[in-house]
Design a protein around this motif. Structure first.
Motif, mmCIF file in Angstrom:
data_model
loop_
_atom_site.group_PDB
_atom_site.id
_atom_site.type_symbol
_atom_site.label_atom_id
_atom_site.label_comp_id
_atom_site.label_asym_id
_atom_site.label_seq_id
_atom_site.Cartn_x
_atom_site.Cartn_y
_atom_site.Cartn_z
ATOM 1 N N ARG A 59 0.855 -1.170 0.000
ATOM 2 C CA ARG A 59 0.000 0.000 0.000
ATOM 3 C C ARG A 59 0.894 1.223 0.000
ATOM 4 O O ARG A 59 1.752 1.376 0.850
ATOM 5 N N ARG A 85 -0.499 7.854 0.310
ATOM 6 C CA ARG A 85 -1.348 8.599 -0.603
ATOM 7 C C ARG A 85 -1.263 10.102 -0.403
ATOM 8 O O ARG A 85 -1.874 10.846 -1.137
ATOM 9 N N ASN A 127 -3.398 7.802 -15.442
ATOM 10 C CA ASN A 127 -4.263 8.100 -14.302
ATOM 11 C C ASN A 127 -4.412 6.889 -13.395
ATOM 12 O O ASN A 127 -4.339 6.993 -12.165
ATOM 13 N N ALA A 128 -4.595 5.709 -13.995
ATOM 14 C CA ALA A 128 -4.752 4.479 -13.210
ATOM 15 C C ALA A 128 -3.469 4.121 -12.479
ATOM 16 O O ALA A 128 -3.489 3.714 -11.309
ATOM 17 N N LEU A 147 -1.112 6.107 -11.460
ATOM 18 C CA LEU A 147 -0.842 7.044 -10.366
ATOM 19 C C LEU A 147 -1.547 6.610 -9.075
ATOM 20 O O LEU A 147 -1.151 7.019 -7.986
ATOM 21 N N ASP A 148 -2.558 5.764 -9.210
ATOM 22 C CA ASP A 148 -3.253 5.243 -8.025
ATOM 23 C C ASP A 148 -2.418 4.224 -7.272
ATOM 24 O O ASP A 148 -2.620 4.028 -6.078
ATOM 25 N N GLY A 149 -1.498 3.531 -7.954
ATOM 26 C CA GLY A 149 -0.824 2.416 -7.298
ATOM 27 C C GLY A 149 0.681 2.394 -7.402
ATOM 28 O O GLY A 149 1.312 1.457 -6.942
ATOM 29 N N ARG A 167 -4.096 14.492 -10.077
ATOM 30 C CA ARG A 167 -4.140 13.102 -9.606
ATOM 31 C C ARG A 167 -2.869 12.730 -8.860
ATOM 32 O O ARG A 167 -2.907 12.079 -7.807
ATOM 33 N N GLN A 199 -3.019 14.377 -5.508
ATOM 34 C CA GLN A 199 -4.004 13.737 -4.634
ATOM 35 C C GLN A 199 -3.525 12.393 -4.108
ATOM 36 O O GLN A 199 -3.721 12.064 -2.941
ATOM 37 N N ARG A 200 -2.864 11.599 -4.964
ATOM 38 C CA ARG A 200 -2.483 10.243 -4.589
ATOM 39 C C ARG A 200 -1.079 10.154 -3.989
ATOM 40 O O ARG A 200 -0.657 9.089 -3.552
ATOM 41 N N SER A 259 1.814 10.413 -5.556
ATOM 42 C CA SER A 259 2.775 9.808 -6.465
ATOM 43 C C SER A 259 3.615 10.905 -7.102
ATOM 44 O O SER A 259 3.283 12.081 -7.040
#
Length: 260
Positions: free
Chosen positions: A32, A35, A133-134, A136-138, A161, A164-165, A167
């Motif tokens: 994890r 963030r 974008n996807a 940057l979530d993980g 993004r 926010q995340r 990254s």
């Protein structure tokens, strides 16, 4: 279980991601990522969370590393991108590279990048912004080629993004409003004699400028020792990693200085 990853178009034409390794920690639990770009400390001003960079490049950044939630554009050399990723991946960060079909895994490995923490999306097609974008979530680091194809609205959304995340977005080209802009301005090779010999080292001159605390231009001269494959054409870098020595992986030496 560790595996490598790349993204290729599926039968439907949509980009498909293959991870080089699944993001699990040593205990086997899914990894994890933090963030938030800042870490709250009770009773004190929040300090920025940092993704580490090689010591010789640290002085190019106000916080001695890449601040989470920021945008750092990279231009002029794949070796510069590998150098940024090497220290971060060795420290446990996960990285993705989008839109670079010619990226050499052998070159990345010899530069010190942990391939088991690297994901590749060589052909994102028309879904470039959606793929980035996807990721940057993980991912801790997302390097993005083909940025000239993005609309201004997509640039703003991806910037937001990343912030926010928590990254770090690494556009491989010009990016309006980037927090730090890195450009490799000069590359010098050493090791070759009069028509013979082996490349023994490569010296890069890197200039940094940006916004706010990064507004003052800085320059670092970075020497990569034993970097014989770093700038070879993609076709020469391809091939299995098995049996290749890593004894002469790059060592970053030198220190940055302010300009003016």
């Amino acid at each position: 279980m560790s595996t490598s990853a790349a993204v290729t178009p599926s039968a439907t034409g949509a980009p498909e991601l293959r991870l080089v390794a699944e993001p699990h920690d040593q205990a086997g639990a899914p990894k994890r990522l933090a963030r938030s770009g800042r870490a709250a400390v009770p009773g004190t001003m929040a300090a920025p969370r940092i993704v580490p960079v090689p010591e010789s490049l640290a002085g190019l950044f106000p916080w001695q590393g890449m601040r989470r939630g920021s945008v750092v554009s990279v231009q002029g050399s794949a070796s510069l991108l590998f150098a940024l990723m090497s220290t971060a991946s060795a420290a446990g960060s996960w990285a993705a590279v989008v839109g670079r079909e010619d990226l050499g895994l052998l070159a990345a490995a010899e530069a010190g990048v942990e391939l088991r923490r690297l994901a590749l999306v060589p052909r994102p097609g028309v879904e470039l912004a959606a793929v980035a974008n996807a990721l940057l979530d993980g991912m801790d680091l997302v390097a993005l080629a083909g940025v000239e194809r993005l609309t201004q609205a997509e640039v703003r959304r991806l910037t937001g993004r990343a912030r926010q995340r928590g990254s770090v977005l690494l556009p491989l080209g010009d990016w309006p409003g980037a927090d730090v802009r890195l450009r490799c301005e000069r590359i010098e090779w050493s090791g070759l004699g009069d028509g013979f010999g082996r490349l023994r080292s490569m010296r890069m001159t890197v200039r940094a400028v940006g916004r706010g605390a990064s507004a003052r231009p800085r320059v670092a001269v970075v020497e990569l020792a034993g970097s014989r494959a770093l700038e070879q054409p993609a076709g020469q870098m391809a091939g299995p990693l098995a049996g290749r020595t890593m004894e002469d992986s790059p060592r970053i030496v030198a220190s940055p200085k302010a300009v003016g």
